[in-house]
Scaffold this motif. Structure first.
Motif, short mmCIF file in Angstrom:
data_model
loop_
_atom_site.label_atom_id
_atom_site.label_comp_id
_atom_site.label_asym_id
_atom_site.label_seq_id
_atom_site.Cartn_x
_atom_site.Cartn_y
_atom_site.Cartn_z
N ASP A 80 -0.43 -3.04 21.48
CA ASP A 80 -0.21 -4.56 20.87
C ASP A 80 -0.02 -4.07 19.33
O ASP A 80 -0.38 -3.49 18.44
CB ASP A 80 -1.74 -5.05 20.59
N ASP A 81 1.12 -5.00 18.76
CA ASP A 81 1.54 -5.16 17.34
C ASP A 81 0.43 -5.58 16.42
O ASP A 81 0.31 -4.94 15.12
CB ASP A 81 2.94 -5.73 17.14
N ILE A 84 -5.79 -8.40 18.70
CA ILE A 84 -6.09 -9.72 19.74
C ILE A 84 -7.30 -10.37 19.33
O ILE A 84 -7.57 -11.61 19.72
CB ILE A 84 -5.77 -9.60 21.11
N HIS A 141 -6.80 -3.71 19.33
CA HIS A 141 -5.49 -3.49 20.04
C HIS A 141 -5.61 -3.05 21.62
O HIS A 141 -6.21 -2.00 21.77
CB HIS A 141 -4.62 -2.58 19.23
N ARG A 142 -4.68 -3.61 22.31
CA ARG A 142 -4.77 -3.06 23.74
C ARG A 142 -3.73 -2.03 23.57
O ARG A 142 -2.68 -2.13 23.33
CB ARG A 142 -4.42 -4.25 24.77
N PRO A 282 -1.49 -7.54 29.47
CA PRO A 282 -0.12 -8.52 29.25
C PRO A 282 0.46 -9.00 30.20
O PRO A 282 1.33 -10.02 29.90
CB PRO A 282 0.73 -7.10 28.71
#
Length: 405
Positions: A80-81, A84, A141-142, A282
């Motif tokens: 992930d940028d 979440i 983050h994933r 995702p």
């Protein structure tokens, strides 16, 4: 240029191989199966800040390092940028105190925490209306852990390391008190230093030399499901994940201990610790976990625990009850008595990097940078003392100064 053999192709082994090779060492990595074949490829792949203040800096550095690598990776992996967010909730009255302690521990390591009781259903409409208390942690983050591990292996190879698959380390070789190599099916592979990063299998490799590593094996299960539509946006966690209160080694008789006597094992007195964690993947599918139970076999032999995971996840998000189960899988994690990694020398020429428990991916890159510095004799990026394996040796038989390679 030192000759170094790394035993283990999980996240810790591949990260160590990369950091060592990148600093000029001649590295050979031995993996008995394929890269990420164990727990490194069989976990939720969620990067948050460890709630143990000793481990939090390693977690933050690991995320930074993975982000650096993701800018131009030799093999692709998802990360992930932006975070979440973690929504930590409870539907049970007796979990409220633990949940509050978890939120407080997150704040103590610098995570922004917001209590969201009044708007929790606004944030996640599919959550059970029985939610009693809720906190939003602004982090998380994933990452695809299998692809990340393979990428670290590719980075190591690009830096000059040799990666050998299906090459188990049969035994360590010693000359006097110094470890000098590894026995493989192709013969003896000599080394100036051996890095033992074989996760829960590390004790079995070290034991024939009289080196006892207090590592227990804990199996964790995941259930992968496909709802008809996306159900939520945040990582959802029920109650509190296991608080890292074990600063002192945990006796085998303690509740929750992963060490069982022969009598307890014969009576099937295993502890099964299940704490629902739900991650939106995702692609719209859902990963649910997680569990923790003593493991004494490489292969799982029943589905009782993943069934409990499915039931508890469905209690938390009722719409999950009708989601199609795609698969289940499990990984075995190496757990030290105080649930912190073991990073250090245990004999001349033998460095161990194991004991990360369920936070191997979370702590992987930071651990590898610290390990590489200690192995190569350069200034470490952080204090290595909390991770010295000698902390479990009452007689202090080994220390980072006495046993350096």
């Amino acid at each position: 240029m030192p000759e170094i053999v790394v035993v283990g192709g999980g996240i810790i082994g591949t990260a160590c191989a990369f950091e060592l090779a990148d600093r000029g060492a001649s590295v050979t990595l031995l993996e008995k199966d394929e890269l990420a074949a164990g727990a490194s490829g069989r976990n939720l792949g969620y990067l948050d800040t460890s709630k143990d203040p000793v481990l939090a800096p390693l977690a933050r550095r690991s995320l930074e390092r993975y982000s650096e690598i993701s800018a131009d990776p030799p093999t692709p992996f998802f990360l992930d940028d932006e975070p979440i967010g973690t929504l930590a909730v409870t539907i049970d009255e007796d979990e409220i105190a633990d949940l509050r302690a978890w939120a407080a521990s997150a704040e103590a390591v610098g995570v922004e925490v917001e209590r969201v009781d009044e708007r929790v259903r606004e944030l996640e409409p599919e959550l059970s209306p029985r939610v009693r208390e809720a906190y939003l942690l602004h982090e998380g983050h994933r990452v695809d852990p299998l692809a990340l591990t393979v990428c670290l292996g590719a980075l190591a190879r690009n830096a000059g390391a040799t990666i050998r698959h299906h090459a188990p380390a049969r035994r360590l070789v010693a000359r006097g008190d110094r470890v000098t190599g590894v026995v493989t099916d192709d013969g003896v592979l000599g080394a100036d230093s051996v890095v033992l990063a074989a996760g829960p299998w590390s004790p079995a490799v070290a034991r024939p030399l009289g080196v006892s590593l207090p590592i227990a094996s804990a199996r964790g299960w995941l259930v992968h499901a496909a709802p008809e539509r996306p159900l939520f946006r945040h990582w959802i966690q029920s109650g509190a994940r296991r608080l890292l209160a074990g600063r002192d080694p945990m006796p085998a008789s303690e509740p929750g201990s992963l060490r069982l006597s022969m009598r307890e094992f014969g009576e099937a007195a295993e502890a099964r610790d299940v704490s629902p964690m739900i991650q939106p993947a995702p692609d719209g599918s859902v990963l649910t976990g997680t569990s923790r139970e003593p493991s004494f076999a490489a292969d799982p032999y029943d589905l009782d625990v993943p069934r409990i995971v499915a039931v508890q996840a469905s209690r938390l998000v009722p719409a999950l009850a009708e989601a199609t189960v795609l698969s289940t899988w499990s990984g075995i994690r190496p757990v030290s008595p105080d649930e912190r990694p073991m990073l250090g020398w245990v004999r001349e020429g033998l460095f161990v990097a194991t004991g990360h428990g369920s936070e191997g991916v979370i702590l992987g890159a930071g651990s590898a940078e610290l390990a590489a510095a200690l192995i190569l004799g350069i200034d470490p990026p952080s204090d290595p003392a909390p991770f010295d394996p000698a902390r479990f040796d009452r007689e202090g038989a080994w220390s980072t100064t006495r046993s350096s390679g």
